[in-house]
Scaffold this motif. Structure first.
Motif, mmCIF file in Angstrom:
data_model
loop_
_atom_site.group_PDB
_atom_site.id
_atom_site.type_symbol
_atom_site.label_atom_id
_atom_site.label_comp_id
_atom_site.label_asym_id
_atom_site.label_seq_id
_atom_site.Cartn_x
_atom_site.Cartn_y
_atom_site.Cartn_z
ATOM 1 N N CYS A 98 0.806 -1.224 0.000
ATOM 2 C CA CYS A 98 0.000 0.000 0.000
ATOM 3 C C CYS A 98 0.838 1.272 0.000
ATOM 4 O O CYS A 98 0.307 2.351 -0.309
ATOM 5 C CB CYS A 98 -0.929 0.010 1.218
ATOM 6 N N SER A 99 2.122 1.179 0.345
ATOM 7 C CA SER A 99 2.912 2.398 0.517
ATOM 8 C C SER A 99 4.096 2.551 -0.427
ATOM 9 O O SER A 99 4.496 3.674 -0.730
ATOM 10 C CB SER A 99 3.429 2.473 1.961
ATOM 11 N N GLU A 100 4.675 1.439 -0.910
ATOM 12 C CA GLU A 100 5.919 1.521 -1.674
ATOM 13 C C GLU A 100 5.793 1.113 -3.138
ATOM 14 O O GLU A 100 6.503 1.641 -3.995
ATOM 15 C CB GLU A 100 6.985 0.616 -1.041
ATOM 16 N N VAL A 101 4.951 0.170 -3.411
ATOM 17 C CA VAL A 101 5.021 -0.561 -4.675
ATOM 18 C C VAL A 101 4.481 0.275 -5.832
ATOM 19 O O VAL A 101 3.424 0.892 -5.735
ATOM 20 C CB VAL A 101 4.263 -1.897 -4.557
ATOM 21 N N GLU A 102 5.243 0.238 -6.946
ATOM 22 C CA GLU A 102 4.831 0.875 -8.193
ATOM 23 C C GLU A 102 4.615 -0.147 -9.303
ATOM 24 O O GLU A 102 3.884 0.110 -10.250
ATOM 25 C CB GLU A 102 5.901 1.878 -8.634
ATOM 26 N N LEU A 103 5.288 -1.284 -9.192
ATOM 27 C CA LEU A 103 5.241 -2.317 -10.219
ATOM 28 C C LEU A 103 5.177 -3.679 -9.551
ATOM 29 O O LEU A 103 5.962 -3.960 -8.637
ATOM 30 C CB LEU A 103 6.492 -2.240 -11.108
ATOM 31 N N VAL A 104 4.242 -4.521 -10.012
ATOM 32 C CA VAL A 104 4.136 -5.906 -9.545
ATOM 33 C C VAL A 104 4.532 -6.824 -10.695
ATOM 34 O O VAL A 104 3.986 -6.700 -11.803
ATOM 35 C CB VAL A 104 2.699 -6.248 -9.085
ATOM 36 N N ILE A 105 5.486 -7.720 -10.449
ATOM 37 C CA ILE A 105 5.808 -8.753 -11.431
ATOM 38 C C ILE A 105 5.583 -10.111 -10.777
ATOM 39 O O ILE A 105 5.592 -10.241 -9.555
ATOM 40 C CB ILE A 105 7.255 -8.631 -11.948
ATOM 41 N N SER A 106 5.360 -11.113 -11.609
ATOM 42 C CA SER A 106 5.103 -12.457 -11.063
ATOM 43 C C SER A 106 5.570 -13.511 -12.033
ATOM 44 O O SER A 106 5.516 -13.335 -13.253
ATOM 45 C CB SER A 106 3.608 -12.645 -10.771
ATOM 46 N N ASN A 107 6.023 -14.614 -11.482
ATOM 47 C CA ASN A 107 6.332 -15.812 -12.252
ATOM 48 C C ASN A 107 6.171 -16.975 -11.290
ATOM 49 O O ASN A 107 7.135 -17.505 -10.758
ATOM 50 C CB ASN A 107 7.743 -15.751 -12.833
ATOM 51 N N THR A 108 4.909 -17.314 -11.033
ATOM 52 C CA THR A 108 4.586 -18.244 -9.951
ATOM 53 C C THR A 108 4.409 -19.683 -10.400
ATOM 54 O O THR A 108 4.179 -20.549 -9.567
ATOM 55 C CB THR A 108 3.296 -17.789 -9.236
ATOM 56 N N GLY A 109 4.485 -19.942 -11.703
ATOM 57 C CA GLY A 109 4.334 -21.312 -12.167
ATOM 58 C C GLY A 109 2.875 -21.716 -12.308
ATOM 59 O O GLY A 109 1.959 -21.017 -11.877
ATOM 60 N N ASP A 110 2.657 -22.876 -12.921
ATOM 61 C CA ASP A 110 1.295 -23.341 -13.195
ATOM 62 C C ASP A 110 0.490 -23.562 -11.918
ATOM 63 O O ASP A 110 -0.677 -23.216 -11.839
ATOM 64 C CB ASP A 110 1.341 -24.641 -14.009
ATOM 65 N N ALA A 140 -6.766 -3.921 -0.405
ATOM 66 C CA ALA A 140 -6.201 -3.133 0.694
ATOM 67 C C ALA A 140 -5.618 -1.825 0.184
ATOM 68 O O ALA A 140 -5.778 -0.761 0.808
ATOM 69 C CB ALA A 140 -5.122 -3.945 1.415
ATOM 70 N N ARG A 141 -4.964 -1.867 -0.965
ATOM 71 C CA ARG A 141 -4.388 -0.648 -1.532
ATOM 72 C C ARG A 141 -5.488 0.339 -1.930
ATOM 73 O O ARG A 141 -5.371 1.549 -1.705
ATOM 74 C CB ARG A 141 -3.518 -1.000 -2.738
ATOM 75 N N PHE A 142 -6.550 -0.171 -2.526
ATOM 76 C CA PHE A 142 -7.677 0.689 -2.897
ATOM 77 C C PHE A 142 -8.293 1.333 -1.658
ATOM 78 O O PHE A 142 -8.578 2.540 -1.640
ATOM 79 C CB PHE A 142 -8.717 -0.134 -3.651
ATOM 80 N N ALA A 143 -8.486 0.533 -0.601
ATOM 81 C CA ALA A 143 -9.079 1.056 0.635
ATOM 82 C C ALA A 143 -8.189 2.116 1.270
ATOM 83 O O ALA A 143 -8.683 3.051 1.921
ATOM 84 C CB ALA A 143 -9.321 -0.089 1.613
ATOM 85 N N ALA A 144 -6.865 1.997 1.075
ATOM 86 C CA ALA A 144 -5.933 2.961 1.646
ATOM 87 C C ALA A 144 -5.845 4.238 0.822
ATOM 88 O O ALA A 144 -5.167 5.192 1.231
ATOM 89 C CB ALA A 144 -4.551 2.328 1.766
ATOM 90 N N GLY A 145 -6.492 4.258 -0.332
ATOM 91 C CA GLY A 145 -6.458 5.442 -1.182
ATOM 92 C C GLY A 145 -5.142 5.637 -1.904
ATOM 93 O O GLY A 145 -4.826 6.753 -2.346
ATOM 94 N N ALA A 146 -4.358 4.587 -2.043
ATOM 95 C CA ALA A 146 -3.070 4.688 -2.735
ATOM 96 C C ALA A 146 -3.281 4.780 -4.237
ATOM 97 O O ALA A 146 -4.314 4.367 -4.776
ATOM 98 C CB ALA A 146 -2.201 3.478 -2.399
ATOM 99 N N ARG A 147 -2.277 5.307 -4.912
ATOM 100 C CA ARG A 147 -2.398 5.518 -6.361
ATOM 101 C C ARG A 147 -2.337 4.183 -7.115
ATOM 102 O O ARG A 147 -1.827 3.179 -6.590
ATOM 103 C CB ARG A 147 -1.291 6.446 -6.836
ATOM 104 N N PRO A 148 -2.803 4.176 -8.346
ATOM 105 C CA PRO A 148 -2.722 2.948 -9.144
ATOM 106 C C PRO A 148 -1.274 2.502 -9.348
ATOM 107 O O PRO A 148 -0.336 3.284 -9.197
ATOM 108 C CB PRO A 148 -3.381 3.349 -10.469
ATOM 109 N N LEU A 149 -1.103 1.253 -9.712
ATOM 110 C CA LEU A 149 0.211 0.689 -9.982
ATOM 111 C C LEU A 149 0.130 -0.190 -11.216
ATOM 112 O O LEU A 149 -0.962 -0.505 -11.697
ATOM 113 C CB LEU A 149 0.726 -0.094 -8.780
ATOM 114 N N THR A 150 1.283 -0.582 -11.741
ATOM 115 C CA THR A 150 1.348 -1.414 -12.943
ATOM 116 C C THR A 150 1.542 -2.871 -12.553
ATOM 117 O O THR A 150 2.327 -3.181 -11.651
ATOM 118 C CB THR A 150 2.502 -0.965 -13.851
#
Length: 366
Positions: A98-110, A140-150
């Motif tokens: 909610c406070s730091e993240v600007e970009l989310v990446i993932s590679n979690t497998g099938d 949680a991020r939406f409820a906190a009023g944080a800005r959108p992220l990629t």
């Protein structure tokens, strides 16, 4: 909580990510700091999780042929600044999200993407799939009023950004999420991307050995920017051309090689480069010539496919690459559907006969 800010949140601890995105973020003209999240909660990987964020970094060894010349280099990857587990650090993860993240990446497998009964629980549960966990973080991020992220998934799924967005919206619908939250998630920039690098073996407790070739192709779209400035990172107008070649030449070849290896009762520790010098490799070359290349030619892309195949065969035969066929064989039925079944559908019934590919797919489904 440490004073370090990490604008990148990475779901997944695999050796692929260590030798791909984590390495690129470390080597970039402007390095980016990463928090790595283990979503599986597997306690057996606790040592890896701790070693990823070691101040001295972790090693990535690049071995292979570069312009026909053998080379080997070792780099210390220092982009990972913090590691967390959804099983033990959910509150800390939510605060960071909610406070730091600007970009989310993932590679979690099938396995991480598979829907689970807990996905529609009202509150977070470790038993949820990765998309359901991400949904709760976004709520949680939406409820906190944080800005959108990629959000930039890296799973080998066609249109992976759209697929992840649709999964999140389906989870929200099942949870009867407020319309405002659903609209906010739907409006976030989800990037479609394609990744490619053969990462042949792990180093303990963290690190990996990989080939020189690497690609992170990201489809241009509103709100989408390159995650970092690095030669392996490309913004492209359309992923389809790269995706078809990668999935239906390189990946299809790997999956077909698994089938040939299984049918011949091959050694469990066999390497791809060893198989290429044996009957499995000869069977694969015949498959390429008689079915795969004619399929591409039917779609008007025969020359591209043949050129890409030449590069692919060099990668398969890389004398420095200890790429175990048993590793490729993991999740074989799912891989066969994406790599072979999708190719057969794309070429269509009006295309050339492809009896061996049909047979491989049938065996994978049994």
């Amino acid at each position: 909580m440490s004073d370090i800010r990490t604008p990148v949140l990475q779901f997944g601890t695999s050796r692929f990510l260590q030798a791909h995105a984590d390495l690129f973020f470390s080597e970039a003209a402007e390095p980016r700091a990463v928090t790595v999240v283990q979503s599986s909660g597997d306690p057996a990987r606790a040592a890896r999780l701790g070693a990823l964020a070691a101040p001295e970094g972790f090693p990535v060894v690049i071995r292979g042929l570069t312009d026909g010349v053998a080379s080997e280099t070792e780099t210390r990857v220092t982009s990972v600044k913090r590691t967390l587990s959804t099983a033990t650090d959910w509150n800390a993860l939510t605060a960071i999200f909610c406070s730091e993240v600007e970009l989310v990446i993932s590679n979690t497998g099938d396995a991480g993407y598979q829907p689970r009964p807990a996905d529609f629980d009202a509150d977070f549960s470790q038993e949820m799939s990765f998309p359901a966990k991400l949904f709760h973080l976004l709520a949680a991020r939406f409820a906190a009023g944080a800005r959108p992220l990629t959000i930039m998934p890296m799973e080998l799924v066609p249109e992976n950004g759209r697929v992840l967005r649709d999964r999140l919206l389906a989870i929200g619908t099942g949870n009867r999420a407020p319309a405002a939250l659903m609209d906010w998630i739907a409006g976030l920039p989800f990037a479609n991307s394609l990744v490619d690098r053969i990462v042949s073996e792990p180093l303990e407790p963290a690190g990996a050995v990989a080939e020189p070739y690497a690609l992170w192709a990201i489809e241009r779209a509103p709100g989408i920017a390159a995650p970092c400035a690095h030669p392996a990172v490309q913004l492209v107008d359309d992923l389809e051309e790269i995706e078809r070649l990668k999935l239906h030449v390189l990946n299809l070849g790997h999956t077909s090689l698994v089938d040939f290896w299984k049918r011949r009762g091959g050694a469990p520790d066999a390497l791809v480069r060893e198989l290429m010098d044996g009957p499995e490799g000869r069977a694969l070359l015949e498959l390429y010539e008689t079915e795969v290349l004619p399929g591409f030619a039917h779609k008007g892309r025969g020359d591209e496919a043949r050129a890409y195949l030449e590069v692919t065969l060099d990668r398969f035969r890389n004398p420095f690459l200890d790429h175990r066929i048993a590793d490729i064989a993991q999740n074989h039925p799912q891989k066969a559907e994406r790599r072979i079944g999708a190719f057969l559908d794309w070429v269509g019934r009006s295309g050339p006969d492809m009896p061996e590919l049909h047979a491989i797919l049938k065996r994978a489904r049994e």
